[in-house]
Design a protein around this motif. Sequence first.
Motif, mmCIF file in Angstrom:
data_model
loop_
_atom_site.group_PDB
_atom_site.id
_atom_site.type_symbol
_atom_site.label_atom_id
_atom_site.label_comp_id
_atom_site.label_asym_id
_atom_site.label_seq_id
_atom_site.Cartn_x
_atom_site.Cartn_y
_atom_site.Cartn_z
ATOM 1 N N GLU A 135 15.472 -23.330 -22.233
ATOM 2 C CA GLU A 135 15.213 -21.901 -22.372
ATOM 3 C C GLU A 135 15.321 -21.486 -23.844
ATOM 4 O O GLU A 135 15.935 -22.153 -24.669
ATOM 5 N N PHE B 26 18.718 -30.204 -13.236
ATOM 6 C CA PHE B 26 18.647 -28.793 -13.603
ATOM 7 C C PHE B 26 20.036 -28.298 -13.977
ATOM 8 O O PHE B 26 20.949 -28.303 -13.146
ATOM 9 N N ASP C 140 26.054 -26.009 -12.507
ATOM 10 C CA ASP C 140 26.306 -24.625 -12.908
ATOM 11 C C ASP C 140 27.805 -24.374 -12.913
ATOM 12 O O ASP C 140 28.529 -24.893 -12.060
ATOM 13 N N SER D 13 18.958 -24.206 -18.671
ATOM 14 C CA SER D 13 18.840 -22.748 -18.553
ATOM 15 C C SER D 13 20.227 -22.112 -18.604
ATOM 16 O O SER D 13 20.552 -21.225 -17.809
ATOM 17 N N THR D 14 21.031 -22.555 -19.530
ATOM 18 C CA THR D 14 22.392 -22.061 -19.693
ATOM 19 C C THR D 14 22.392 -20.816 -20.585
ATOM 20 O O THR D 14 21.348 -20.346 -21.033
ATOM 21 N N GLY E 148 17.595 -19.768 -14.774
ATOM 22 C CA GLY E 148 17.605 -21.114 -14.220
ATOM 23 C C GLY E 148 16.957 -21.177 -12.853
ATOM 24 O O GLY E 148 16.225 -22.128 -12.532
ATOM 25 N N GLY F 241 22.131 -25.185 -15.126
ATOM 26 C CA GLY F 241 22.015 -23.734 -15.064
ATOM 27 C C GLY F 241 20.985 -23.374 -14.014
ATOM 28 O O GLY F 241 19.786 -23.559 -14.219
ATOM 29 N N VAL F 242 21.434 -22.884 -12.849
ATOM 30 C CA VAL F 242 20.500 -22.657 -11.746
ATOM 31 C C VAL F 242 20.552 -21.214 -11.228
ATOM 32 O O VAL F 242 20.029 -20.914 -10.157
#
Length: 450
Positions: A132, A43, A70, A109-110, A50, A45-46
């Motif tokens: 995303e 994963f 991240d 998910s950046t 995210g 980007g959390v």
Amino acid sequence: MPVIDRRRFLVHHAAVAAAAATSVTLAPRCVRAAANDRLKVAFIGVGGRGASNLKAITGTGRIDVVAICDVDNRFLENTAKQFPAARKFRDFRKLYDAVGKEIDAAVVSTTEHMHAYATMPALQLGKHVYCEKPLAYNIAETRAVTEAAERAGVVTQMGTQIHAGANYRRVVELIQSGAIGDVHEAHVWVGRAWGLQSEADAQKNDRLFVDARPKTGMTPPSYLDWDLWLGPAPERPFHQVYFPGPNWYRWWDFGNGTMSDLGSHWNDLPFWALQLDAPQTVEAFGPEPHPEIAPASMSAEYQYGRRGDRGPVKLTWYQGTHKPEIWERGEIPKWNSGVLFVGSKGMLLSDYRKHLLLPESDFEDFVYPDPFIPDSSGHHEEWVAACLDGGETGSPFSYAGPLTEANHLGNVAFRVGKKITWDRETMKCIGCPEADPFIRRQPRAGWSLS
């Protein structure tokens, strides 16, 4: 590089409908883990979106979180408490070097300007990807990711969660079954007004007011690696008008404002229902373009040619204070955001969760067609299932890529200040070389998609 042709772009949703009609299971077009295996995922980007994606995807009960990444140490450490076995990284390039061979998939998910750079290594390693929206920062990066996914033959999904909703499916069925006749016009509007506007308007509509790049920088917070946050974007000092998110959303160097963000969700519906692909021309309307900041309010008119047995269609996008004339005149319900299809037999108005056939008096005895698009198990659930069991997702990169490119073209037309004619094959605006910097850019030293 080969260009993804229109037939390949359209075949996904046609295949879904055909499978529903014939009760045939779609054959997977991907390299996947063995049936009943758990999916080993990194994963990237959390925080923010995210964190939501992490919760939804691990909530399927079929995921092993192998690594987390991240640039914001607060999010990284908080997530590590939830998944203590996961390896931690600040730089996703080091993540791929360290665990690239161990993972089956990556979830990206950046910030928008990092999407392609975080996604491409996974595709090059033959890993499944959830990214995303929008798929990438500009048209060239979007095309590169789309084509890399095609070559990799893996399962992909862009984060247009509403695509999995039942309402969108029923609207697509109505349009494609001819409920309002031949559709020649569509209008898409969103009420959000973030971006360049007066201070008074920003106080009513926005998170902050800013009308120029700050002349001085600020010291980045200790938990943030600002250099990694910038990534491929041009270097500039840290300032709170860029961070935290979504402050960055309005700055051309990092994002593309409302058009590429909410356009991913709202333009998805006419793109799907009308089987759109690359527009022929785009013309935008709004304030004088700012060199650094996307507008709060604008509109863009797209002209699409014939698609098979479907005639030409004009699609107009509106954001902020811009609205369709029919909305301004009060001839349709004044929903804050919506999609209006105009056909030869009537109109259809939709938002995320409901729709109306208009004028309502003409459709009092209307009989809805039997559903022919299967309901989704859930946006995230269908991606996990496709990775492990085979099958299709609702918004694979083969579909999401052309949608993202079209959204970006609205901003390209706005920024050059004139009507553009688009050549999909060459990725150029014909006779408009000044559009090139808005279609592609040279990344900062140390960053590459190759």
